[in-house]
Design a protein around this motif. Structure first.
Motif: not given
Length: 283
Positions: A196-217
């Protein structure tokens, strides 16, 4: 045309020979501690072949007009010196240098997965985050040569993207919380096993990246995002990030501007190919 090609990184220098549109004889050596030692290692390749020129991918803000690499990096001796002129005098060959992320982006937009798109954001995710912007197929360097330095984006917080949107950071947090040592790629295996911890940290990684890509897009309206660096070995990352990016756009009825999201085609060879293509464009 036969080029000696070098990709200078903080820990390793990759080398190769560009000939007939291919990089051959790829090798590497540990990044030397001094500029003099770097030149000695470069001689080991250059002195044994007949080359047309030298193509280099390097960290930092490469100022083609002044022939100086500005800014700073993990290879400090590359900066604030007339490096173009020094290397030309040392080897008696024309030299072309470009920023490493720009080189990788040049490769992908000229001959890789970004070649069919007009406007592309190339995001490099390694120990930090970097990148390059291409508008109408042309590299956008920016007024101060830092166009595409996505890792310095703050997203309304006190931290920058390079501190949070990397697998290195996720692995560090996992190791710290579990008192075990893991690398970024191991998080995927752990998550697949139900950790579960690995899942949570990967989810956070994906979300940080997607949020920044949203701003760029919503700022640039890119045709595509190409993901490079260590993450490009995991094809599922692009689909996971794309799913989250689309959801963020849908929140504001902006899904019509959803870009393509994919990993790069040339992986660890992208910088070498891009350096060679940059040389050809400058010659």
């Amino acid at each position: 045309m036969k080029l000696a090609v070098f990709d200078i990184g903080g820990t390793t220098v990759k080398t190769g020979i560009y000939e007939d549109k291919h990089i051959i004889k790829q090798e590497s050596f540990k990044t030397p501690k001094t500029f003099a030692a770097l030149k000695e290692k470069m001689h080991e390749l250059i002195d044994h072949e007949h080359f047309t020129g030298i193509a280099i991918s390097a960290p930092g803000d490469v100022n083609i007009k002044t022939g100086v690499i500005e800014g700073r990096s993990m290879v400090p001796y590359l900066h604030q010196r007339p490096i173009f002129a020094e290397l030309t005098a040392e080897f008696g060959l024309p030299v072309a240098i470009e920023n490493d992320a720009n080189c990788a982006g040049i490769c992908e937009t000229k001959m890789g997965n970004g070649r069919k798109f007009n406007n592309v954001a190339f995001i490099v995710i390694g120990s930090g985050v970097g990148g390059a912007i291409f508008i109408n197929h042309e590299l956008y360097r920016g007024a101060h040569l830092v166009g595409g330095e996505f890792g310095f984006m703050r997203g309304g917080t006190e931290r920058i993207l390079s501190m949070d949107a990397t697998l290195v950071k996720a692995a560090h947090d996992y190791s710290e919380q579990t008192k075990t040592e893991v690398e970024g790629k191991e998080l995927f295996t752990l998550a697949e096993q139900g950790d579960e911890l690995a899942k949570t940290l990967l989810e956070r990684f994906y979300d940080f990246l997607a949020s920044s890509m949203y701003d760029l897009q919503v700022s640039f309206d890119f045709d595509a995002f190409i993901l490079g660096g260590g993450v490009s070995a995991r094809s599922e990352i692009s689909s996971e990030v794309a799913k989250r990016l689309k959801n963020k756009l849908m929140d504001f009825d902006m899904e019509r501007i959803m870009p393509e999201v994919m990993t790069c085609q040339y992986h660890n060879s992208a910088n070498l190919y891009g350096a060679a293509l940059n040389f050809l464009a400058q010659s």
